[in-house]
Scaffold this motif. Structure first.
Motif, mmCIF file in Angstrom:
data_model
loop_
_atom_site.group_PDB
_atom_site.id
_atom_site.type_symbol
_atom_site.label_atom_id
_atom_site.label_comp_id
_atom_site.label_asym_id
_atom_site.label_seq_id
_atom_site.Cartn_x
_atom_site.Cartn_y
_atom_site.Cartn_z
ATOM 1 N N ARG A 29 0.842 -1.204 0.000
ATOM 2 C CA ARG A 29 0.000 0.000 0.000
ATOM 3 C C ARG A 29 0.878 1.255 0.000
ATOM 4 O O ARG A 29 0.653 2.183 -0.760
ATOM 5 N N GLN A 72 -9.291 -2.955 -1.478
ATOM 6 C CA GLN A 72 -9.212 -2.179 -0.232
ATOM 7 C C GLN A 72 -9.535 -0.715 -0.491
ATOM 8 O O GLN A 72 -10.251 -0.088 0.282
ATOM 9 N N ASP A 76 -12.492 1.532 1.005
ATOM 10 C CA ASP A 76 -12.271 2.833 1.638
ATOM 11 C C ASP A 76 -13.189 3.889 1.023
ATOM 12 O O ASP A 76 -13.770 4.718 1.720
ATOM 13 N N ARG A 129 -17.313 -5.170 -2.106
ATOM 14 C CA ARG A 129 -17.014 -3.815 -1.642
ATOM 15 C C ARG A 129 -17.365 -2.807 -2.719
ATOM 16 O O ARG A 129 -17.791 -1.710 -2.457
#
Length: 192
Positions: A29, A72, A76, A129
């Protein structure tokens, strides 16, 4: 009935393997924030304090690692949209989402590539997601339409295209704070 051993993918990771995987994700990341998809696996391994082989045990290809990070980032973004939905004013909620997205994109080269060049934002087939992100953004847009504060000819597809454009604009920004100018221009254009 046969007694079959669970496949390697079905077995839970050992505690040390889970820790290594998490270290790899955190290091990746950071690397992708700075270098985007140009980040090198060797650099990620060094940052994580593991060997390159450890990365490949968890992520068979660089694209698999990018896809995990993209998921991810999408999660977010879904959370940012959910926070914006808590604001009582529809326009302020949409504005908060756009501005926060612009700030995050400015800081994170990898995220800009996910929003823009990689085209993962809002695309079908990018996981649960992503479906939460789509749902939250549609709700932001619907609330604005109901309140009469968003152009009637701007729907989800148009908003998605503008967010892609925001990602591309922030990738070419050479001054800190430019993302706010770009967000302001988009928001002004969204008004009826």
């Amino acid at each position: 009935m046969t007694n079959q051993m669970p496949s390697r993918a079905d077995r839970p990771l050992r505690a040390d393997a889970r820790r290594n995987r998490q270290r790899v994700l955190e290091a990746a990341r950071d690397a992708f924030v700075e270098d985007g998809t140009d980040a090198q696996m060797e650099d990620i391994a060094r940052r994580a304090g593991v060997g390159v082989g450890t990365i490949y045990r968890h992520f068979p290809t660089k694209q698999a690692l990018i896809d995990t990070l993209a998921d991810q980032w999408l999660a977010d973004s879904a959370a940012i949209a959910a926070e914006a939905l808590e604001l009582p004013d529809a326009w302020e909620a949409l504005s908060a989402y756009v501005r926060r997205s612009a700030e995050d994109m400015m800081r994170n080269r990898g995220l800009r590539q996910v929003y823009g060049g990689l085209g993962r934002l809002f695309e079908k087939g990018t996981g649960g997601r992503n479906s939460e992100l789509v749902t939250n953004v549609r709700r932001l847009i619907d609330r604005c339409h109901q309140a009469g504060v968003l152009r009637a000819d701007v729907g989800f597809a148009e908003f998605r295209a503008l967010m892609y454009g925001l990602a591309m604009a922030t990738s070419n920004a050479d001054t800190l704070g430019a993302q706010q100018l770009y967000a302001d221009v988009i928001l002004k254009g969204l008004r009826p």
